[in-house]
Structure formats: structure tokens, C-alpha cells
Design an enzyme around this catalytic site. Structure first.
Site, short mmCIF file in Angstrom:
data_model
loop_
_atom_site.label_atom_id
_atom_site.label_comp_id
_atom_site.label_asym_id
_atom_site.label_seq_id
_atom_site.Cartn_x
_atom_site.Cartn_y
_atom_site.Cartn_z
N SER A 292 4.18 -3.76 1.71
CA SER A 292 3.84 -4.38 3.10
C SER A 292 2.72 -3.39 3.79
O SER A 292 1.69 -3.13 3.44
CB SER A 292 4.96 -4.60 3.93
OG SER A 292 4.49 -5.47 5.11
N ASP A 303 -10.14 0.25 -0.19
CA ASP A 303 -11.55 -0.47 -0.01
C ASP A 303 -12.65 0.17 0.56
O ASP A 303 -13.85 -0.18 0.62
CB ASP A 303 -10.99 -1.70 0.84
CG ASP A 303 -10.10 -2.80 0.08
OD1 ASP A 303 -10.08 -2.74 -0.90
OD2 ASP A 303 -9.58 -3.64 0.58
N LYS A 317 3.54 -7.03 -1.51
CA LYS A 317 4.15 -7.99 -0.26
C LYS A 317 2.93 -8.03 0.63
O LYS A 317 2.78 -7.16 1.35
CB LYS A 317 5.28 -7.30 0.42
CG LYS A 317 5.96 -8.25 1.15
CD LYS A 317 6.85 -7.52 2.04
CE LYS A 317 7.44 -8.13 3.36
NZ LYS A 317 6.46 -8.36 4.50
#
Length: 551
Positions: A292, A303, A317
Site C-alpha cells: 500500500s 518512477d 496492494k
């Protein structure tokens, strides 16, 4: 006139479509009302005629939980009695004494004590067995939860009757309750002269402040490189993941976006504060239990090519939960959206919307995963958690070590060791010696524990398969001979796995003196991901190359 008829013909299918939607919605509302009526009628009949008395609260809670279980593990109902647990989960605070109590073999034992809490100040120790709480004998309470008895209003006092190793008579210890804050950052410090370390274990309401404070303190101590550890972090509040990513990502950059059924709730979240540091070399440690919010932070760092990820693929998740208030002071945490990190990928690994006939769910297959690119052009994929840049083997323990831990034999020996040794060296310096280990194996000699290896399991499967295929008689003697050779010799196994057990015992003993912080420091010398991070920081050319575009 032609134009008028053409407009009319265009309007007819639109009207029919709206009518169809209306009928469909009405049918759905009717089905909901019909089933609720059936449920209410069933419950009334059950309450009136079932042979034994039924507890309506328990029965309804069970039915609600089973209904929500068919959706996903994160959509949960909180009855009025559970609201305190819900608040603890979101804030990390509760009123109590600050001790973790676990039950086994009808004993309630203190397994951990948080620093600067009433439990520590009152002199409680790991291994203390709680016999009574305010005169209530725990052995007389069926399925009792001592945690609820230990909680109470700030400044109220609870009297514990405990049994301590090495002390013949039970002890009575009064403990004054207070607000206990379970920290998100249980440990931070300098690993060496240049490398700082922050252990982030949760994402409750103060997580961002704790990370920022730790970062600034470490910078003040000369930190030039950072290891951020989100292993074993189950996640938490979405806004905390945004603020923590913002520590390293500049103001204005996108952090995460959410998309769900209610389009008005869809939102893109960007970093809204100036970053503390956009240049310091950064390594993030993650594993298959990082979930999460921990995955958002890991994925954002990856990224933007802001740092290098080391460890194992994260849990996967990518679902967002929203808390809705219900009647009678109850709540429901409901999955309302999926989140997407800056590259555009969703890291949700399990498809809960399509279940197999047996009710099980499967992971998103590799064939359906889509490629995305980081800011520098590195290729990354969605649908299966975040894949680290440097993969390490998942830590696994031998069946012997797992059994000794599960049976609390490592813990119990540490209790004995602590009782017999008032002090030990600082956590980073303490080492279990060969003599210590020999004493441990002697202590184990009369303890009951059994374990099954993978070879044992494979041999049993071979034996069963042979019996099914009617070929057992032809290989019976060979199987018996093999079984005889594989029969466990605990003394031999204790020597074969000596290094592993000494490391675990070392952490366990240190925990009894220095609690959670000490246990973390004691683990550094045997931590594969930590070693990989430190090795990478000694080769900065490799660190930089890992963040370059994929060829």
C-alpha cells in the site's frame, strides 16, 4: 421538415436508452430491498425459534464480516466496540501501558515493551507472565483479551500480578496508564560515518513528521547517503505516503492518482511542499510484505529515478480505502479506488473482482502486465507490486529455526539469559559466543520440539504415491533405509544450523536489554539487503548506472 424528423429519430434511441437505465436501476433497488426484507425476516425467525439463545450483535457482525470477505480483505466493518482499535490503527495512539501481550498454552506473556511507556517505567520485563489484572485471574476467563483489560483512561492505575523468571513468589506491580504512541519510525541512526538509516514501519498520522525529523537529525550528524527501510510495512494513510515521498521529490511533481467508480472522487495528488533533499543518494529497502502506502513511496522513488530499490517484489496492494460513518457509532472502511503512481502503472497484484469457482482469487498474469517507463526511460511494469532494481533472496529460516521461534524456545532462553546477566555490551557490539551457544543447546536437551524438513515432506509424498500406484512393496525396503538415514539427529542439526541460530539468538537476547531499537541494531550484521545497500554505496558508478535508461 427533414431536419425535424432526423432530430426526432436521434432522440428516440436516447430516450429508450435512458428508460432502460432507469428500469435497470429500479430492478437493482428492488433486489436490494427484497433481499434485505428476506434477511430481516430470517433473523427474526432465528431469534424467536432457535433452540439456544443467540447473541444478536455477534450474529450480525459475523454475517457482515462474511459478506465483506467475498469482496476484498480491506473492506471492513467496525462495530462500536472496535472503534478504539480503528483509532489506534489510524493514529498509532491508545490509552494503556505500552506492552505487547501474547497468549500461548494458557499463559499471557509480555513479548515486547515500547520505550518511554508506563510498562517500561514500572519495571516490567519481557518474559513476565501476567497472572492477574486488577485481581482478575486471567486463567478463569475463557478467550480473554488482556489487552482490553490493560487499556483505560490516562492516569488511571492498573495492578498487575506477574510471575517473573528467577523469582519464586508472584510480584504485584502497579502501572499508571497513559497515552501510548506506537512510533512509525522505531529506529534511525548512522550506519557508518556517511550512511544514515531510517526504519519506517507504518503510515499513521505522524509518519511524515517522524521521517522529516529523523532525516534532518541525521543530516546534522554528517549523513551523505541514506537507506530508507520500508520492509514489513503494511501501509496506512495515503496522505502520509504523499508527504514522505515529498521529502525527496520536488514541489509540484505528481505523486499518486486515484481512480474509482465515483468519478467525482478521482484525484491527482502532487507534492505540495519544498523537498528536504533532491540530491542525496537514496536506497529504499522493500520486500514482499511492503504494501500500500509503502509501495507508493517505493514506486514514486523508482518512477522518478530518485533512488535505487533493493529487496524483493512488493506485496502488490494498489487499492484505496475510504472510511464511511454508519449508524450507531459504527464505521466501514471500503475499497473505493485504485491508485496509480507517476509512470501511470497500477501495482495491484490480485484481481478480487473475478473469483474462481472455489472463491479463490489469482494474481494478474504476466501476460497482462503493461510496460511503462520511468522519467529516465527505464522500463517498469504494472500489475504485480514494485520490482526492485536489485533483487535479493527472500530470507528463509530452516525448519529447525522456525520451530524454535514458534515454540518460543529462543525467546524463553533469552529470558533466562537476561535473568542471569544483568548487563551486556551495546547492541551493535554484543555477540553470542560459542560458549553461549553450547549452553543454549544443553538447555534445549530436555525441551519438546519437532520439525519437518522439505526432504521429509517429499519422502512422505513419494511413499504415498508408491502406495497408490501399487509399487510400494518393490521399494519398501529402500524407503525404510532412506527414512532411517534421514531420521533427525537434533544435536547434529543444531550444529549444522549453528550460524543461523546464533544470529537469531543474538537478536533475541539483545531485545531483552535494549528493546526494539537494540534488536534492529543487532540485525545489521546479518541483514542481506543492508549489506547489498552498503556494497552499492561503495560503488557509486554502479549506483548511477542503475538509474540510467534501459538499453
Amino acid at each position: 421538415m427533414k431536419k425535424h424528423f432526423r432530430s426526432l429519430w436521434l432522440a428516440v434511441p436516447v430516450a429508450v436508452g435512458l428508460l432502460f437505465v432507469s428500469f435497470k436501476q429500479d430492478d437493482r433497488l428492488f433486489e436490494i430491498a427484497r433481499n434485505l426484507d428476506i434477511y430481516a425476516t430470517l433473523f427474526k425467525e432465528l431469534n424467536a425459534y432457535y433452540v439456544d439463545e443467540v447473541n444478536p450483535n455477534t450474529l450480525i457482525k459475523t454475517s457482515i464480516d462474511q459478506m465483506l470477505k467475498t469482496l476484498d480483505p480491506y473492506t471492513n466493518f467496525y462495530a462500536e466496540d472496535d472503534i478504539e482499535d480503528y483509532m489506534t490503527m489510524t493514529t498509532g495512539k491508545y490509552n494503556g501501558i505500552g506492552a505487547v501481550v501474547s497468549s500461548a498454552e494458557e499463559k499471557y506473556t509480555i513479548m515486547m515493551i515500547y520505550e518511554d511507556t508506563p510498562a517500561q517505567k514500572a519495571g516490567l520485563q519481557l518474559g513476565d507472565e501476567i497472572l492477574k489484572i486488577d485481581g482478575i485471574d486471567l486463567s478463569t476467563l475463557a478467550d480473554s483479551d488482556p489487552g482490553k483489560l490493560l487499556r483505560g483512561q490516562t492516569n488511571s492505575t492498573t495492578k498487575l500480578t506477574i510471575k517473573r523468571y528467577g523469582v519464586q513468589k508472584p510480584m504485584e506491580i502497579p502501572v499508571s496508564r497513559d497515552v501510548v504512541k506506537v512510533t512509525n519510525v522505531p529506529y534511525y541512526g548512522m550506519i557508518d560515518e556517511e550512511v544514515g538509516y531510517i526504519d519506517l514501519k507504518d503510515f499513521t498520522a505522524t509518519a511524515s513528521r517522524e521521517v522529516r525529523n529523523a532525516f534532518q537529525e541525521l543530516k546534522g550528524k554528517g549523513m551523505k547517503k541514506l537507506i530508507l527501510d520500508v520492509r514489513e510495512n503494511p501501509g496506512g494513510l495515503l496522505n502520509m505516503s504523499i508527504e514522505i515521498a515529498n521529502v525527496f521529490i520536488p514541489k509540484g511533481e505528481e505523486i499518486v492518482s486515484t481512480k474509482g467508480k465515483v468519478t467525482e472522487w478521482n484525484k491527482t495528488y502532487s507534492a505540495y511542499n519544498p523537498a528536504l533533499d533532491t540530491e542525496i543518494p537514496l536506497v529504499v529497502l522493500a520486500n514482499n510484505r511492503s504494501a500500500s502506502a509503502a509501495e507508493i513511496v517505493s514506486g514514486v522513488i523508482q518512477d522518478y529515478d530518485r533512488g535505487v530499490l533493493i529487496g524483493q517484489r512488493t506485496y502488490g496492494k494498489g487499492l484505496v480505502q475510504t472510511t464511511r460513518d454508519l449508524s450507531y457509532n459504527t464505521k466501514m472502511k471500503i475499497t473505493t479506488a485504485k491508485y496509480y503512481i507517476p509512470s501511470g502503472r497500477c501495482i495491484q497484484a490480485i484481481d478480487y473482482s473475478h473469483r474462481n469457482e472455489d472463491g479463490s482469487v489469482g494474481k494478474v498474469p504476466d501476460s497482462l502486465q503493461t510496460a511503462f517507463t520511468t522519467r529516465n526511460g527505464r522500463v517498469v511494469y504494472d500489475g504485480g507490486g514494485v520490482l526492485p532494481d536489485i533483487l535479493t533472496e527472500k530470507e528463509t529460516h530452516s525448519p529447525l529455526a522456525s520451530t524454535l521461534a514458534r515454540k518460543r524456545l529462543l525467546f524463553n532462553y533469552a529470558v533466562k539469559y537476561h535473568s542471569e546477566h544483568p548487563t551486556i555490551k551495546p547492541a551493535r557490539e554484543f555477540r553470542v559466543t560459542d560458549a553461549d551457544y553450547q549452553n543454549f543447546t544443553k538447555w534445549l536437551a530436555d525441551k519438546e520440539y519437532t520439525y519437518t524438513t522439505q526432504v521429509d515432506k517429499d519422502l512422505t509424498e513419494l511413499e504415498e504415491a508408491a502406495k497408490k500406484e501399487k509399487s510400494y512393496k518393490t521399494i519398501e525396503e529402500q524407503l525404510k533405509a532412506l527414512k532411517s538415514k534421514l531420521t533427525h539427529n537434533k544435536e547434529n542439526d543444531l550444529q549444522i544450523h549453528k550460524d543461523e541460530l546464533m544470529a537469531l539468538l543474538q537478536e533475541e537476547i539483545v531485545k531483552h536489554y535494549y528493546l526494539e531499537k537494540g534488536m534492529k541494531e543487532a540485525s545489521f550484521s546479518n541483514d542481506a539487503e543492508m549489506k547489498a545497500a552498503l556494497a552499492l554505496y561503495k560503488d557509486m558508478d554502479r549506483y548511477k548506472s542503475l538509474l540510467k535508461p534501459t538499453k
